[in-house]
Design a protein around this motif. Structure first.
Motif, PDB file in Angstrom:
ATOM      1  N   HIS A 218       9.221   5.485 -25.793  1.00 23.63           N
ATOM      2  CA  HIS A 218       9.065   5.877 -27.066  1.00 23.63           C
ATOM      3  C   HIS A 218       8.712   7.338 -27.139  1.00 23.63           C
ATOM      4  O   HIS A 218       8.206   7.849 -26.136  1.00 23.63           O
ATOM      5  CB  HIS A 218       8.090   4.894 -27.771  1.00 23.63           C
ATOM      6  N   HIS A 219       8.989   8.043 -28.308  1.00 22.30           N
ATOM      7  CA  HIS A 219       8.533   9.255 -28.624  1.00 22.30           C
ATOM      8  C   HIS A 219       8.170   9.343 -29.964  1.00 22.30           C
ATOM      9  O   HIS A 219       8.742   9.522 -31.131  1.00 22.30           O
ATOM     10  CB  HIS A 219       9.814  10.423 -28.360  1.00 22.30           C
TER      11      HIS A 219
ATOM     12  N   VAL B 134       8.459   1.589 -29.490  1.00 24.19           N
ATOM     13  CA  VAL B 134       8.733   0.323 -28.673  1.00 24.19           C
ATOM     14  C   VAL B 134       8.102  -0.887 -29.311  1.00 24.19           C
ATOM     15  O   VAL B 134       6.983  -0.831 -29.288  1.00 24.19           O
ATOM     16  CB  VAL B 134       8.283   0.277 -27.180  1.00 24.19           C
ATOM     17  N   ALA B 135       8.722  -1.964 -29.564  1.00 26.08           N
ATOM     18  CA  ALA B 135       8.329  -3.074 -29.798  1.00 26.08           C
ATOM     19  C   ALA B 135       8.573  -4.301 -28.691  1.00 26.08           C
ATOM     20  O   ALA B 135       9.750  -4.230 -28.216  1.00 26.08           O
ATOM     21  CB  ALA B 135       9.071  -3.587 -31.060  1.00 26.08           C
TER      22      ALA B 135
ATOM     23  N   ILE C  73      11.478  -7.654 -36.448  1.00 31.78           N
ATOM     24  CA  ILE C  73      10.479  -6.577 -36.993  1.00 31.78           C
ATOM     25  C   ILE C  73      10.199  -6.367 -38.198  1.00 31.78           C
ATOM     26  O   ILE C  73       8.932  -6.168 -38.786  1.00 31.78           O
ATOM     27  CB  ILE C  73      11.151  -5.040 -36.119  1.00 31.78           C
ATOM     28  N   GLU C  74      11.219  -6.392 -39.144  1.00 34.48           N
ATOM     29  CA  GLU C  74      11.124  -6.288 -40.493  1.00 34.48           C
ATOM     30  C   GLU C  74      10.192  -7.530 -41.256  1.00 34.48           C
ATOM     31  O   GLU C  74       9.458  -7.154 -41.925  1.00 34.48           O
ATOM     32  CB  GLU C  74      12.317  -6.251 -41.227  1.00 34.48           C
ATOM     33  N   GLU C  75      10.525  -8.566 -40.595  1.00 36.83           N
ATOM     34  CA  GLU C  75       9.743  -9.866 -40.886  1.00 36.83           C
ATOM     35  C   GLU C  75       8.315  -9.432 -40.608  1.00 36.83           C
ATOM     36  O   GLU C  75       7.390  -9.902 -41.496  1.00 36.83           O
ATOM     37  CB  GLU C  75      10.320 -11.010 -40.269  1.00 36.83           C
TER      38      GLU C  75
ATOM     39  N   LEU D 247      15.196   1.792 -39.942  1.00 39.28           N
ATOM     40  CA  LEU D 247      15.076   1.067 -38.864  1.00 39.28           C
ATOM     41  C   LEU D 247      16.388   1.098 -38.127  1.00 39.28           C
ATOM     42  O   LEU D 247      17.411   0.693 -38.571  1.00 39.28           O
ATOM     43  CB  LEU D 247      14.584  -0.406 -39.179  1.00 39.28           C
ATOM     44  N   SER D 248      16.225   1.592 -36.700  1.00 37.28           N
ATOM     45  CA  SER D 248      17.489   1.682 -35.993  1.00 37.28           C
ATOM     46  C   SER D 248      16.962   1.084 -34.472  1.00 37.28           C
ATOM     47  O   SER D 248      16.363   1.814 -33.915  1.00 37.28           O
ATOM     48  CB  SER D 248      17.954   2.905 -35.817  1.00 37.28           C
TER      49      SER D 248
END
Length: 138
Positions: free
Chosen positions: A1-2, A9-10, A33-35, A44-45
């Motif tokens: 991640h940055h 990062v999920a 993730i949206e939930e 979100l990408s």
């Protein structure tokens, strides 16, 4: 991640005995993730999705001649208890003072051979404990 570029990062839990791993693709990860955040995220990408399997590994030898392994090059633990980073820092401390003593002439090079004998048992013990903690958490 940055963080500066807004990349994160999920890590989503996945339990193979209860879930079909083929269903956890990029689109499904985005939906989850949206939930979790409570609504749509227009920007979100999800760049990639991959599986991680719990394992613990310790090198067969941590020293061979002038080469000394430490940190993740010497051992890999599950992320249950922060043993990986802590063990790596302890490895670095152990070999650093020995290298300094040899370099400054206050110890012979034989001192360096004690690194493997001292650190590998600790790595094995921490690997067992990290696996135990991980399994207990399931």
């Amino acid at each position: 991640h940055h963080m500066g570029r807004g990349e994160w990062v999920a890590q989503l839990p996945f339990f193979p005995p209860l879930q079909d791993g083929t269903a956890l693709d990029v689109a499904e990860c985005g939906r989850i993730i949206e939930e979790l955040v409570g609504g749509p995220l227009p920007d979100l990408s999800v760049c990639s999705a991959g599986a991680w399997r719990m394992s613990a590994k310790v090198a067969q030898r941590m020293s061979v001649g002038p080469v000394h392994l430490l940190g993740d090059a010497a051992h890999q633990f599950p992320p249950a208890g922060a043993f990986g980073m802590n063990t790596g820092l302890q490895d670095a401390h152990n070999i650093a003072w020995k290298l300094a003593a040899v370099h400054h002439g206050s110890a012979s090079e034989r001192l360096l051979s004690s690194y493997d004998a001292e650190r590998r048992p600790v790595a094995h013990a921490n690997a067992r404990l990290a696996v135990h903690n991980y399994e207990r958490g399931l």
